[in-house]
Each structure stands twice: as structure tokens, then as C-alpha cells.
Design an enzyme around this catalytic site. Structure first.
Site, PDB file in Angstrom:
ATOM      1  N   GLY A   1      -2.176   9.410  10.500  1.00 58.37           N
ATOM      2  CA  GLY A   1      -0.869  10.012  10.729  1.00 58.37           C
ATOM      3  C   GLY A   1      -0.187  10.339   9.423  1.00 58.37           C
ATOM      4  N   ALA A   2      -0.148   9.368   8.506  1.00 56.50           N
ATOM      5  CA  ALA A   2       0.480   9.566   7.203  1.00 56.50           C
ATOM      6  C   ALA A   2       0.002   8.468   6.272  1.00 56.50           C
ATOM      7  CB  ALA A   2       2.004   9.503   7.334  1.00 56.50           C
TER       8      ALA A   2
ATOM      9  N   ASN B   1       1.210   6.815  -0.192  1.00 59.73           N
ATOM     10  CA  ASN B   1       0.974   6.856  -1.642  1.00 59.73           C
ATOM     11  C   ASN B   1       2.291   6.818  -2.417  1.00 59.73           C
ATOM     12  OD1 ASN B   1      -1.854   7.592  -1.055  1.00 59.73           O
ATOM     13  ND2 ASN B   1      -0.915   9.524  -0.416  1.00 59.73           N
TER      14      ASN B   1
ATOM     15  N   GLU C   1       6.900   5.272   6.305  1.00 59.31           N
ATOM     16  CA  GLU C   1       6.248   5.544   5.017  1.00 59.31           C
ATOM     17  C   GLU C   1       7.206   5.322   3.847  1.00 59.31           C
ATOM     18  OE1 GLU C   1       3.128   5.749   5.199  1.00 59.31           O
ATOM     19  OE2 GLU C   1       3.061   6.130   7.353  1.00 59.31           O
TER      20      GLU C   1
HETATM   21 ZN   LIG Z   1       2.010   1.750   7.231  1.00 60.61          ZN
END
Ligand SMILES: [Zn+2]
Length: 884
Positions: free
Chosen positions: A277-278, A281, A314
Site C-alpha cells: 500500500g505504501a 521511507n 506513514e
Molecule cells: Zn506501517
């Protein structure tokens, strides 16, 4: 010639971790990418501290060609290794030196080259279409252990270092991004070299770079951090929503954690091919396009909500995971459990009208379902080999992890703050903020273990949490609490809940909460042994003689109204099994609308799980469901729909004669909501109404409600003639496409052909996804086969196949299974043995496969499948999967 003694190299094989006689401090990494040949080459200069004199340097590398290696010590002496051993089993690179390297600093230089991966891991190739031409781009996905596919490195989260990254030969027209801002760009003809600033110390799995064609938009936080969203060319406006959420989340977290965002900028990129999904970084979050791009015309309420949760998750990782990192993958849940938990906290602050904390209950359910399998694993798990880390990215770390955090905070909060009317979120927020800020401050730029978090929480709360929490994080599974009522006494008994019964061995310290007849009357205690008792005579005032009437009849009436709800607000990670008398009273309380949505959800969810485990009859479940006939709350209705769908699925095989009656019962149960909501949004209606409309209409279409299907098809036909019609708003499209496919067969292909045309014309990724999800729901197996073959065509991106697999009709299952076997080699070749392969298994290998005499284990022997897939397949073979 000691170095040729194989014993010496053997000592490094089969080890879960690298030896630490030398550790990295700084990486100076230069990468030259050839996008047309799909290869890269590079050099890395690694500043090392040699901590013990050694003849060996051992680091990670995988599928790289090592060209030249030398070590320069602090006296500027150059050492060339006499042996360079690449071990692909252990994914290590062993450098053997003739003479021992002395203690002190030095620089290890390595030249290397490799292919851009085709399978979305390490440094990989993606494609996108621009001006009708298919072009290559490149991106990284290093978590958990694939940085080693891009450059030789000490690829462990605790071995943090600074990174200076330089990208060479980037085509002039493309954008190059990395964790840090660009410090310098040098143009040479049609190519450029892009130099990035030095990063603060970070783990290798968080290093990232992307080379591609993008448009972007930007904004700044109140403390001046530049935030940018990179979208496909011409679509930068679609990044606006995610940009707003990210900027607000950064401001919120900065205050919440009492710590500024650690980097000078944050970029978020929609990568055209993305495995998950994501990915968080450091300073460069990468996303699947559907998780980042938003447009008002094509994004349904569910898309919008998902996007907010993913972005806040995130961004939370920038502190929780990136600044403070788990010491080893055993503690991965610290990253994921907390980021998940905090993302709900942030989303609730940004969008209070979504009531996201009640939706968190679905998270708990997901954890409970997964953790009831015998093949489950503890939250904290030993890692025998680096590669097995990938198996940990499942519902246990994210869903059980965040759920036990929620349970713990409710427990600590109650006892410490003596809150008489506990508003969970408020006092969690205050306890959490203090504890988490203290944790982040203590471990910033360092690594932490689960015990470190417990000790901070114990310090802040004054409650010793280790002994309670170890049982939840080091032991798999969870309890079901059986409750019986006798003479004003509640008797409790815990046993481990497994998907096929209550016969596990585990035992827990369980924070029990009880409400009695009213949410004002609440009792909390710890169930520390198998059995427990609670005298409730004093909680039920009318029973203790204070009532001036002793008439037995009045007392009985009172008793009947006196409901007992255990696990108040569903904050605990356990299930409850009530005796018949208590169940009947709860049922009455539901009909009388005296329970909160969370509790109504929990009673139903537990009852369904008990029914699946043959601890409750289907007729008792249906009778309980009938009490929910007038339900309009989103989270409760959504649970009802979910259970209806699951029961319908199982009943096709288990009791085919009753399927139609069951479907009619389900239709009657949810029809009221659909009548209230209608087909089109009313002005000013809330987010939760839009979510519910989508789910209710989809369920009615799936159960074959003819009025719904006909209306949907009519609206679709109007839409085909007039694309500007308001009759097909985005939240009813899923139901519409399912209805269209339900009317499709080999002899009447119009609906399918129209949807294919829609798919080809659609520009918005979420619309494409929606169409893919509905296509295989067709009852005609021949159409299902066509759809599966379409998924394998060039028209569907590698990453998007998961959507097509998601909706395979019950009638199409057998065909899909045969198709999977026949196409297995081609599937393995195109997708590799990674994350996406699991979707094939999950979507097609479902429990009913057993009834078709399928033996999914036949696939395993030939495939080298990862352990998770094997676990899934074993579960199916043994008939003990969550939905069966
Ligand atoms: Zn996560």
C-alpha cells in the site's frame, strides 16, 4: 593459508544476524541507472568502525555482481581482500583479508552492478504510459531486507548510519528523488547527476530513491517543513487531499510527540508499480497510486477514508519507526502496532465526524480472526533467518499489535486515573501523549525493544505492565471468557479461543470490564487465573433490599431489564460467551436501543465467531441478528452485512437447500437501511451515510435482490448514454457494476463488454480498481475465466491483479482453481514469490475448495512458496481457515 580454511567462513553461515566486529557509520553511495537496459551499477564507500581486530568483514548482498573491493584504514593503508565470497543462501558477502584489520576507523570501497528487479523489490523497474508510449521508471522498496539487492550493506535495523546518495546518468527530463533534498545537480548533455544532502543516521531499510516522470504540488507546515506530493504528469491536483492530510499530521505529531519532524523535507510519491500500500521511507514516502491520488468525482467515501489513514500511518512512522527504530525484526510490531494506533488518533482529530475509533473495531476483529488460527504466531517472534522476516507483515503485527496497545491503555488509564466515566480517547490521549513523548525522546536516533516501551509506560503510569503484557505479546492466541449468572454472582472462565473450538492451552491476565444495566454502573478487574467470580449484588441497587417492595414479580421484571455487558466498548482483545439467560437480556437491550454501537458490534462479532467455532447454533445467531432489524448505525450495520455475506458463502456448500431462505432473511434485515439511504446522496449527509450506502447496496446486489439489481442496471444504461448524469454517483458504482455482471453470461455479454470499455477509458485509478473488483463476480464460470485471462494481459498492471482476484463469484471458484493450477508457472514468473503471490492463494484457495476435492498443497511442492502462503494452504487443507 588460513583464509582458505572453509571453517572460518562457515562460522558466518546460517546466522540470523551479522557479526559486529565492524559496524558502518556512513555510506557514500553512487548509483548509475540504465533505464532502457534495466540494469544499474554503482560504488559504495562505507565508513566503518572496526571494533575488534578481524580478518573478515561480513555484510549483506544479494543478486549483485561484486567488481572491486578495498579497505583503507586510518593510516591510509589500502588492504585488498584475498578472498571475496558471495553466499546467496545467507545473502551475505564475506571479505577475507590476509592480515587482520586493526581496531579503528576505515573506509570500505565496493564496486558492484545488478539488474533492476522485475518483481517490485530492491531497486526495481516500473512502467508508465506517457503520450501513448510505455516507458520505464525505477524505484526502491527495501523493507524488510532488500536494500542488499541494491548495494552491499549492513542490512539490519540496529546498524544505523548516515547516507550520502548520488544518482548518475538520470535522463534530464526525469525527476530524481531521495530521502534528503538535492544539494547539487550537474547537467551533461541529455543526462544529469543529482547529488543529495547527507542524511541523519537511519536504518538501511528506510533508504529510498525514485527516478521517474512526475508533476508535483507543495505546501509547508507551520514550522516551515516543505511537503511535496508527486503525481503522474497532469494529475498533480489529485495529490491535494493527501498533501493537506500530511501537512496537518506533521503539525499534529510534532506537538503530540514533543519532537520536531527530524528531516528538512517530506516527499510523497505515487509510484506507478508498487507491491504493497505504501512505504514510510525516511523523508520519501512511496505509495501505490490508489492510496495517494484523490479526486472528488471518482473517490468514494471509503477511498477518502483509506487515504487519510494510510497517509497518517506513514507520517507517524517518521517518528515511530524511523527516528526510533525497533532493535530487531522481532519487535516489528512496535513499528506497525503503534503507527496503526496513532493513525486512528490523528484521523480522529482531523475528521471527527468519521467516528474512526468505532471503526477501529474492525481492526480488532481482523486480529482476532487471524489469531484464532492454530498457525498464528505471537506478536513478538524469533527470526531464524533474515528472509523469514517477510512473514511478519501480517494482521498479527498491525491488527493484534494495535489492539493490545488499545487494551493496555484502557487498563492503565482506568486504574491510574480513577476515571469514573472513562472517555477512552480523551484519557488515552493524555496518558499516551506523555508516555509516547517520553519514549520518543529517550530513544530518538536509537533502537528500542518491546521491554523498553513497557518500562517507559510503567514509569509514566506507575502500573507494572510487563507481567500482563508479556502474556499477550510473547504468546499466540487469546481467550474467550465464558460468563454465567447465578444468584447475583457472575462466574467467569477463560479458555483459549481457536477457530474450531475452545480447547487451546493458553492462559492470560485479562482486563475484564463489566457494565450492568447502565453505562454508569461499571466494574473492572483483572482475571489472573482460569476462573473468577464477581458479586454484583451491590452494583444492582434494586436487589439489595433498598427497594421497598419485595414482590417477586417486580423483581423478575427488573432482572429481565438488567443486561450485563462484558468487555465494555470492546477495548479488550478477547471474546465473550454469555449463558442463555444473559444472551436473552442482551438481545432485549439491543431491541430497546440501550447499548452503544461498539457493544452492539461486539456482541454480534463474538456470536458469529462462536457460531463458526460450533460453540453456538446458527439458529441462535440468526435469532440474535434479528434483534438488529432497525439498526442504522454504520459500524453495526456494516458488521451485520459482513456476517450475512460470510454465512451466505458458507451455506452454499453446507446447506444448499436453505440458501435462498437465508438470502431472503438477510435482505429483509438490511432493507430498512437501503430504503432510508436511497440511491443518491442527500445534501449535507455525512461521511458514514455514504459508506453505508455503498455497503448496503453491494450486499443487496450480491444477495440477488431483484429491485436493487434492476435499478442499478437501469442507472448504468443511462450513464452509458449520458456520462454527465448525476444518477450514478461514485458510492453506488460498486453495487452497480456487480449488478451489471450478475446479468451477464456467455449468451448476453453486453454488460461485460460495456464494463471492459469503461475500464479502458477510465483515467482515475480508483475507478479502474472498482471495475476490476467487480468483473469476476459474474455467476457464469466462462466469463470468470475470461476475466482471469484478462488479468494476465498487458492491459492490467502487475500490481493491479489483486483487485481482479478479490471478487471471484462462488460459481466461478472451481474454474478459478483449475485456472490457477494451469497458469501457476506463468504467474510465478511474472510476479515472483513475493507479496502479490499471496493474493492469488488467498483469493482462490478458500475453504470451500475442500468441498471440490482440491488439494492446494499440490502447489507448494513445486513453487518454493513463502511460509505465509504455506501456512494459509495448510489451514485450508485442514479445514480450519477463518471463514470456514
Ligand atoms: Zn506501517
Amino acid at each position: 593459508m588460513e583464509h582458505q580454511d572453509p571453517q572460518k567462513i562457515e562460522q558466518f553461515k546460517g546466522q540470523p544476524r551479522l557479526p559486529t566486529f565492524a559496524v558502518p557509520k556512513r555510506y557514500d553511495l553512487t548509483i548509475k541507472t540504465d533505464l532502457s537496459a534495466c540494469t544499474f551499477s554503482g560504488t559504495v564507500l562505507i565508513g566503518l568502525s572496526v571494533l575488534q581486530a578481524t580478518r573478515f568483514l561480513v555484510l549483506n548482498a544479494l543478486e549483485l555482481v561484486i567488481n572491486e573491493v578495498s579497505f583503507t584504514d586510518s593510516h591510509n593503508h589500502r588492504h585488498i581482500p584475498c578472498d571475496v565470497v558471495v553466499d546467496s543462501d545467507d545473502e551475505i558477502l564475506v571479505l577475507v583479508f590476509e592480515q587482520a584489520l586493526g581496531v579503528g576507523d576505515g573506509v570500505l570501497g565496493i564496486g558492484f552492478s545488478g539488474p533492476l528487479s522485475e518483481h517490485m523489490k530492491g531497486f526495481y523497474r516500473g512502467t508508465y504510459v506517457e503520450g501513448g508510449v510505455k516507458k520505464n521508471m525505477a524505484a526502491t522498496q527495501f523493507e524488510a531486507v532488500d536494500a542488499r539487492r541494491c548495494f552491499p550493506c549492513w542490512d539490519e535495523p540496529a546498524l544505523k548510519a548516515t547516507f550520502k546518495i548520488t544518482l548518475v546518468d538520470v535522463p534530464l527530463e526525469l525527476t530524481a528523488l531521495s530521502n534528503m533534498p538535492i544539494s547539487l545537480e550537474k547537467v551533461d548533455g541529455q543526462l544529469k547527476t543529482v547529488y543529495f544532502e547527507d542524511s541523519p543516521i537511519m536504518s538501511t531499510y528506510l533508504v529510498a530513491f525514485v527516478i521517474g516522470s512526475f508533476d508535483h504540488i507543495e505546501d509547508t507546515t507551520t514550522d516551515g517543513i516543505k511537503v511535496r506530493v508527486f503525481c503522474p504528469v497532469g494529475k498533480s491536483e489529485q495529490g491535494k487531499f493527501a498533501l493537506d492530510v500530511a501537512v496537518k499530521a506533521l503539525d499534529l505529531y510534532r506537538n503530540y510527540f514533543s519532537m520536531p519532524y527530524p528531516l528538512p523535507k517530506l516527499d510523497m510519491v505515487a509510484v506507478p508499480e508498487f507491491p504493497g500500500g505504501a512505504m514510510e521511507n525516511y523523508g520519501l514516502i512511496t505509495y501505490r497510486e490508489t492510496e495517494l491520488l484523490h479526486d472528488d468525482l471518482h473517490s468514494a467515501a471509503a477511498n477518502t477514508q483509506r487515504l487519510a489513514i494510510v497517509v497518517t500511518h506513514e507520517v507517524a512512522h517518521q517518528w515511530f519507526g524511523n527516528l526510533v527504530t525497533m532493535e530487531w525484526w522481532t519487535h516489528l510490531w512496535l513499528n506497525e502496532g503503534f503507527a496503526t494506533w496513532v493513525s486512528y488518533l490523528a484521523t480522529d482529530k482531523l475528521f471527527p465526524e468519521w467516528k474512526i475509533w468505532t471503526q477501529f473495531l474492525e481492526m480488532i476483529t481482523g486480529g482476532l480472526v487471524m489469531d484464532s488460527l492454530e498457525q498464528s504466531h505471537p506478536i513478538e517472534v524469533e527470526i531464524p533467518h533474515a528472509r523469514s522476516i517477510e512473514e511478519l507483515f501480517d494482521a498479527i503485527g498491525y491488527k493484534k499489535g494495535s489492539s493490545v496497545i488499545r487494551m493496555l491503555q484502557d487498563y492503565i488509564g482506568d486504574d491510574v486515573f480513577q476515571c469514573s466515566e472513562p472517555d477512552f480517547v480523551t484519557f488515552l490521549a493524555c496518558l499516551h501523549q506523555r508516555s509516547l513523548a517520553s519514549y520518543i525522546n529517550r530513544f530518538a536516533c536509537k533502537n528500542a525493544k518491546t521491554e523498553d516501551l513497557w518500562s517507559v509506560l510503567s514509569d509514566e503510569s506507575g502500573v507494572e505492565v510487563n507481567s500482563v503484557m508479556d502474556l499477550w505479546t510473547k504468546q499466540k492466541g487469546y481467550p474467550v471468557i465464558s460468563v454465567e449468572y447465578k444468584d447475583h454472582i457472575l462466574e467467569f472462565e477463560q479458555s483459549q479461543f481457536l477457530s474450531y473450538g475452545l480447547n487451546g492451552e493458553g492462559q492470560w491476565i485479562v482486563p475484564i470490564t463489566v457494565s450492568l444495566g447502565s453505562y454508569d454502573k461499571r466494574k473492572n478487574f483483572l482475571l489472573e487465573t482460569k476462573h473468577g467470580r464477581l458479586d454484583i449484588s451491590e452494583m444492582s441497587g434494586s436487589w439489595d433490599g433498598s427497594s421497598n417492595s419485595n414482590e417477586k414479580k417486580n423483581q423478575e421484571e427488573l432482572d429481565e431489564n438488567l443486561w450485563v455487558k462484558i468487555n465494555v466498548g470492546q477495548t479488550g482483545f478477547y471474546r465473550v460467551k454469555y449463558d442463555d439467560k444473559l444472551t436473552a437480556r442482551l438481545r432485549k437491550a439491543i431491541v430497546d436501543k440501550r447499548l452503544s454501537p461498539s457493544d452492539k458490534f461486539g456482541i454480534l462479532d463474538d456470536a458469529y465467531a462462536l457460531c463458526e467455532a460450533c460453540e453456538m447454533s446458527l439458529s441462535s445467531l440468526l435469532s440474535l441478528m434479528d434483534a438488529y432489524r432497525k439498526e442504522l448505525d454504520y459500524i453495526v450495520s456494516s458488521k451485520i452485512i459482513n456476517i450475512c455475506c460470510n454465512v451466505a458463502k458458507v451455506s452454499i456448500d453446507a446447506m444448499p437447500d436453505s440458501v435462498d431462505d437465508l438470502k431472503q432473511f438477510f435482505i429483509n434485515l438490511i432493507l430498512l437501511s437501503s430504503e432510508k439511504l436511497g440511491w443518491e446522496p442527500t445534501s449535507g449527509e455525512g461521511h458514514l451515510s455514504s459508506l453505508l450506502r455503498e455497503e448496503v447496496l453491494m450486499a443487496l446486489a450480491t444477495f440477488g435482490h431483484s429491485r436493487t439489481r434492476e435499478e442499478a442496471v437501469k442507472r448504468f444504461q443511462t450513464y452509458l448514454v449520458d456520462r454527465n448524469t448525476s444518477g450514478l454517483p461514485v458510492d453506488i458504482r460498486k453495487a452497480t457494476y456487480i449488478s451489471v455482471m450478475s446479468h451477464t453470461s456467455v449468451t448476453n455479454r453486453n454488460g461485460f463488454e460495456s464494463l471492459l470499455m469503461e475500464y479502458r477509458e477510465a483515467d482515475a485509478v480508483q475507478e479502474k480498481t472498482r471495475i476490476l473488483r467487480s468483473m469476476a463476480s459474474c455467476p457464469d464460470p466462462i466469463i470468470v475465466l475470461e476475466v482471469l485471462n484478462f488479468m494476465m494481459s498487458e492491459e492490467v498492471r502487475d500490481q493491479d491483479v489483486i483487485y481482479g482476484l478479490a471478487g471471484i463469484s462462488l460459481e466461478g471458484r472451481e474454474t478459478a482453481w483449475i485456472w490457477l493450477k494451469e497458469n501457476w508457472d506463468a504467474i510465478l514468473k511474472r510476479w515472483g514469490a513475493g507479496m502479490i503471490l499471496h493474493y492469488f492463494i488467498r483469493a482462490i484457495v478458500t475453504p470451500p475448495a475442500l468441498n471440490l476435492a482440491m488439494k492446494p498443497s499440490a502447489l507448494v511442492s513445486t513453487s518454493g512458496l513463502a511460509q505465509t502462503a504455506q501456512r494459509r494452504i495448510t489451514a485450508v487443507d485442514q479445514g480450519c481457515c477463518g471463514t470456514g
